[in-house]
Write an enzyme that holds these catalytic residues in place. Structure first.
Site, PDB file in Angstrom:
ATOM      1  N   HIS A 155       0.989  -1.257   0.015  1.00 56.42           N
ATOM      2  CA  HIS A 155      -0.003   0.007   0.004  1.00 56.42           C
ATOM      3  C   HIS A 155       0.610   1.331   0.150  1.00 56.42           C
ATOM      4  O   HIS A 155       0.514   2.376   0.527  1.00 56.42           O
ATOM      5  CB  HIS A 155      -0.783  -0.088   1.158  1.00 56.42           C
ATOM      6  CG  HIS A 155      -1.687  -1.017   1.301  1.00 56.42           C
ATOM      7  ND1 HIS A 155      -2.969  -1.288   0.829  1.00 56.42           N
ATOM      8  CD2 HIS A 155      -1.310  -2.256   2.028  1.00 56.42           C
ATOM      9  CE1 HIS A 155      -3.261  -2.421   1.254  1.00 56.42           C
ATOM     10  NE2 HIS A 155      -2.482  -3.467   2.127  1.00 56.42           N
ATOM     11  N   SER A 276      13.753  20.732 -19.018  1.00 60.51           N
ATOM     12  CA  SER A 276      12.624  21.237 -19.092  1.00 60.51           C
ATOM     13  C   SER A 276      12.874  22.483 -20.065  1.00 60.51           C
ATOM     14  O   SER A 276      14.318  23.157 -19.944  1.00 60.51           O
ATOM     15  CB  SER A 276      12.007  21.650 -17.820  1.00 60.51           C
ATOM     16  OG  SER A 276      11.468  22.982 -17.906  1.00 60.51           O
ATOM     17  N   LYS A 282      15.652  21.840 -14.139  1.00 61.15           N
ATOM     18  CA  LYS A 282      14.933  20.464 -14.309  1.00 61.15           C
ATOM     19  C   LYS A 282      15.655  19.434 -14.755  1.00 61.15           C
ATOM     20  O   LYS A 282      16.487  19.680 -15.749  1.00 61.15           O
ATOM     21  CB  LYS A 282      13.788  20.663 -15.047  1.00 61.15           C
ATOM     22  CG  LYS A 282      12.612  21.452 -14.124  1.00 61.15           C
ATOM     23  CD  LYS A 282      12.042  20.598 -13.090  1.00 61.15           C
ATOM     24  CE  LYS A 282      10.753  19.783 -13.357  1.00 61.15           C
ATOM     25  NZ  LYS A 282      10.115  19.127 -12.431  1.00 61.15           N
TER      26      LYS A 282
END
Ligand code: ARG
Length: 475
Positions: A155, A276, A282
């Site tokens: 989970h 980017s 980035k």
């Protein structure tokens, strides 16, 4: 060039010709089409339909054409309907009228299935090879990290400590199942439909078994109607590709998460990341994201075919021409994606400190407390309850469950004796999981050895199939 027309007063309307044309995509079948025709011509010669001389002439021209196709000297033109008509045009240009003699006793209906099967055998082996290469790269990386402990998740929550090797190697297991499905595909689908003709069989080629043996096939289909209408082999391949795509998407997702600043488990190599256009700082995990994203089209390609086949009357219908593009797309995308993903994994740098740092977070040793009690004779349900109380106490105190003192443990239940401390470490938890599929060093080392043996087995299967196949293709 049109392969029909005798009963028509006019050629097809432009829009119709445009609609029915498939040569711009089925040209990929050209090398296989030539090869199938060479084998078919030999069949016609054996049956006495073609003279020795004509058969030799046609075969020579087909071989010439094969080279011209490979070099790009011969290709399709606007007026060709499909790959089969383009090749007949090439043959007629070389031989005149006798160039049209080779298609006696077969139909495009059985021909196209034969070509397509050969294309798929060839390319499935390529996809299998690339899949094994990726599995192997992951396996090698896993071997490297055999000493690194990591939090294991369910989970997306901390669950139990594991070896990082175990975490990585799971992907190789999934990929090898895909390869196994490819092997299974080949064992079932390597049968030739030639001799089926349009739907009723061939009156002129009595022994399609010999032709099948001359190609890469291991047998001949036994119902001509089924043989020209069956596209199970396409659907099965598309399922295998979709399943593989889903596995790749899960690798992609995992690396994307590991690559976040919050996780910081992995640094991707510059050559396997992208930037980017607006934010200069980035560095994005686009390969991992594309691995995730491409799975949509692989699943879509499978769906496209199944919907096309559903409720289709027997035998051949032109709908079946729609079977090829989904395969070409899945094959070509996978052959682009797999090497890129492999490169990304091979060059990734894992931050061992960060990976092991939180191994005991989230009360990851709570199960050890329960197991400790069970070993001492407490029934598991009770042990679970007692361990749960320990977690609650730790949570209340703002510590991890393994950080409770001996007095605190004893206060919860007298069976939580001082020996408990010995099992409350990540390595004790890991090394106790000695089941054949477990995460102990001993188990994982054996599992990695088995993976390597499997990889070697599949690699030699591919090598021998490729050899057999390229021999049949006249390479
Ligand atoms: N281009 C066709 C296809 O891919 C070849 C078979 C055509 N057969 C026919 N009866 N029109 O399905």
């Amino acid at each position: 060039m049109a392969l029909w027309g005798g009963r028509f007063s006019t050629g097809p309307n432009d829009a119709v010709a445009k609609l029915s044309r498939s040569v711009h995509f089925d040209w990929r079948l050209a090398p296989y089409d030539v090869r199938v025709n060479i084998a078919h011509v030999a069949g016609l010669r054996r049956a006495g339909v073609l003279s020795e001389l004509d058969a030799a002439e046609i075969t020579r021209a087909l071989k010439e054409l094969s080279q011209e196709i490979a070099s790009g000297e011969f290709s399709y033109i606007d007026s060709d309907e499909d790959v089969h008509s383009a090749i007949e045009r090439g043959l007629v240009a070389k031989l005149g009228e006798i160039g049209g003699a080779f298609r006696a006793g077969r139909s495009r209906n059985d021909l196209v299935v034969t070509d397509f099967k050969l294309y798929l055998i060839d390319h499935l082996l390529e996809v299998a090879h690339e899949t094994i290469e990726l599995a192997n790269t992951i396996d090698a990386t896993a071997t490297q990290y055999i000493d690194l402990v990591a939090p294991g998740f369910t989970h997306l929550q901390h669950a139990q400590p594991i070896l990082f090797s175990h975490e990585l190697a799971k992907h190789s297991h999934a990929l090898l199942r895909d390869v196994d499905r490819m092997k299974d595909w080949l064992s079932r689908n390597s049968i030739s439909p030639l001799g089926s003709g349009a739907l009723a069989g061939s009156a002129l080629v009595p022994n399609p078994e010999i032709i099948a043996a001359e190609l890469a096939f291991q047998g001949v289909t036994r119902n001509s109607i089924d043989a020209v209408s069956d596209r199970d082999f396409v659907a099965e391949a598309l399922f295998i590709f979709a399943m593989l795509g889903v596995h790749l998407s899960r690798i992609g997702e995992e690396f994307t998460i590991w690559n976040t600043q919050e996780f910081g488990w992995v640094t991707l190599d510059d050559a396997f990341s992208t930037g980017s256009s607006i934010m200069p700082q980035k560095k994005n995990p686009d390969i991992a994201e594309l691995a995730r994203g491409k799975s949509g089209r692989f699943i879509g390609n499978l769906t496209t075919l199944l919907v096309t086949l559903k409720g289709l009357p027997f035998a051949y219908n032109r709908d079946l021409q729609e079977d090829k593009e989904p395969i070409f797309d899945s094959v070509e995308e996978l052959l682009t994606l797999l090497p890129a993903l492999r490169g990304m994994v091979a060059t990734a740098r894992f931050n061992g400190e960060k990976i092991s740092e939180s191994v005991l977070g989230g009360h990851a040793l709570a199960t050890e407390i329960a197991d400790f009690l069970v070993r001492g004779g407490t029934p598991f349900a009770q042990a679970h309850e007692i361990s749960g109380r320990a977690v609650a106490l730790a949570e209340g105190k703002g510590v991890e469950v393994h950080q409770l003192t001996a007095a605190e443990f004893a206060g919860i239940d007298p069976r939580l004796s001082t020996e408990l401390q010995e099992v409350l470490t990540a390595s004790a938890a890991i090394e106790s999981r000695i089941s054949i599929n477990g995460t102990s060093t001993k188990s994982v080392t054996a599992q990695l050895g088995q993976l390597e043996a499997k990889i070697r087995g599949y690699s030699s299967w591919i090598a021998s199939e490729r050899k057999r196949f390229s021999g049949m293709m006249g390479a």
